[in-house]
Design a protein around this motif. Structure first.
Motif, short mmCIF file in Angstrom:
data_model
loop_
_atom_site.label_atom_id
_atom_site.label_comp_id
_atom_site.label_asym_id
_atom_site.label_seq_id
_atom_site.Cartn_x
_atom_site.Cartn_y
_atom_site.Cartn_z
N SER A 21 3.78 -3.76 -5.33
CA SER A 21 3.35 -5.00 -5.28
C SER A 21 2.60 -5.11 -3.59
CB SER A 21 4.33 -6.20 -5.40
OG SER A 21 4.76 -6.24 -6.50
N ALA A 22 1.44 -5.59 -3.61
CA ALA A 22 0.79 -5.78 -2.26
C ALA A 22 0.81 -7.36 -2.06
CB ALA A 22 -0.55 -5.22 -2.09
N LEU A 53 -2.02 -6.67 -7.29
CA LEU A 53 -2.70 -7.23 -6.05
C LEU A 53 -2.92 -8.80 -6.11
CD1 LEU A 53 -5.83 -5.04 -6.32
CD2 LEU A 53 -4.01 -4.91 -4.77
N LEU A 56 -2.25 -10.41 -2.97
CA LEU A 56 -3.20 -10.04 -1.64
C LEU A 56 -4.03 -11.22 -1.39
CD1 LEU A 56 -3.28 -7.42 -0.05
CD2 LEU A 56 -5.08 -6.77 -1.51
N CYS A 59 -8.12 -8.16 2.49
CA CYS A 59 -8.18 -6.63 2.26
C CYS A 59 -9.23 -5.87 3.08
CB CYS A 59 -8.16 -5.88 0.82
SG CYS A 59 -8.12 -4.28 0.76
N LEU A 67 -6.36 2.30 -1.37
CA LEU A 67 -6.53 2.24 -2.78
C LEU A 67 -7.24 3.38 -3.40
CD1 LEU A 67 -7.13 -1.78 -3.16
CD2 LEU A 67 -5.04 -0.46 -3.26
N LEU A 83 -5.28 -1.12 -11.17
CA LEU A 83 -5.10 -2.43 -10.33
C LEU A 83 -5.03 -3.53 -11.02
CD1 LEU A 83 -7.82 -1.25 -7.60
CD2 LEU A 83 -5.12 -0.93 -7.44
N PRO A 86 -6.73 -8.71 -9.14
CA PRO A 86 -7.28 -8.80 -7.85
C PRO A 86 -7.96 -10.05 -7.90
CG PRO A 86 -8.56 -7.56 -9.32
CD PRO A 86 -7.38 -7.63 -9.88
#
Length: 132
Positions: A21-22, A53, A56, A59, A67, A83, A86
């Motif tokens: 997890s980001a 993501l 997030l 970035c 990535l 991914l 996003p």
């Protein structure tokens, strides 16, 4: 010292997928946290990996490089890699620089887990380089 604007964590989902997890802002100052999480994750054909993501918020090019390096590691080890979730701003950047042709994306973590948790040989699990 931990940067409070970003956290990277890893957990093993019961479906047999490593989920990274980001959360927060991924940039030149925080990218090493995600790099460490990726480096601590076992890669291999029977160990799918997803980076979530959904949390997030930003970035930069350094984060994108992490990535891409992760994708290349997955490709070289035969690791199914996706991914997940996003946001639209990040997808726009991926599209502009052509990375939407490199990465496999899923709109949600659940849809990524559904894809990656497929039994090997069932045909649903993407190769590390498949575009979705």
């Amino acid at each position: 010292m931990t940067d409070r604007t970003f956290t990277a964590s890893r957990l093993r989902h019961p479906a047999g997928v490593d989920v990274l997890s980001a959360i927060g802002e991924l940039d030149q100052h925080t990218a090493p946290q995600l790099t460490r999480a990726v480096e601590a994750t076992p890669f291999g054909p029977d160990n799918p990996v997803v980076i979530d993501l959904s949390g997030l918020t930003y970035c930069d090019s350094t984060g994108i490089t992490v990535l891409v390096v992760t994708h290349n590691r997955a490709l070289s080890t035969g690791t199914p890699f996706v991914l997940a979730a996003p946001n639209s701003d990040l997808m726009r950047v991926f599209h502009i620089v052509g990375l939407d042709q490199l990465f496999t994306f899923r709109p949600t973590l659940d849809s990524a887990l559904d894809l990656l948790a497929s039994p090997p040989g069932a045909g649903a699990r993407p190769p590390a380089h498949e575009v979705r």
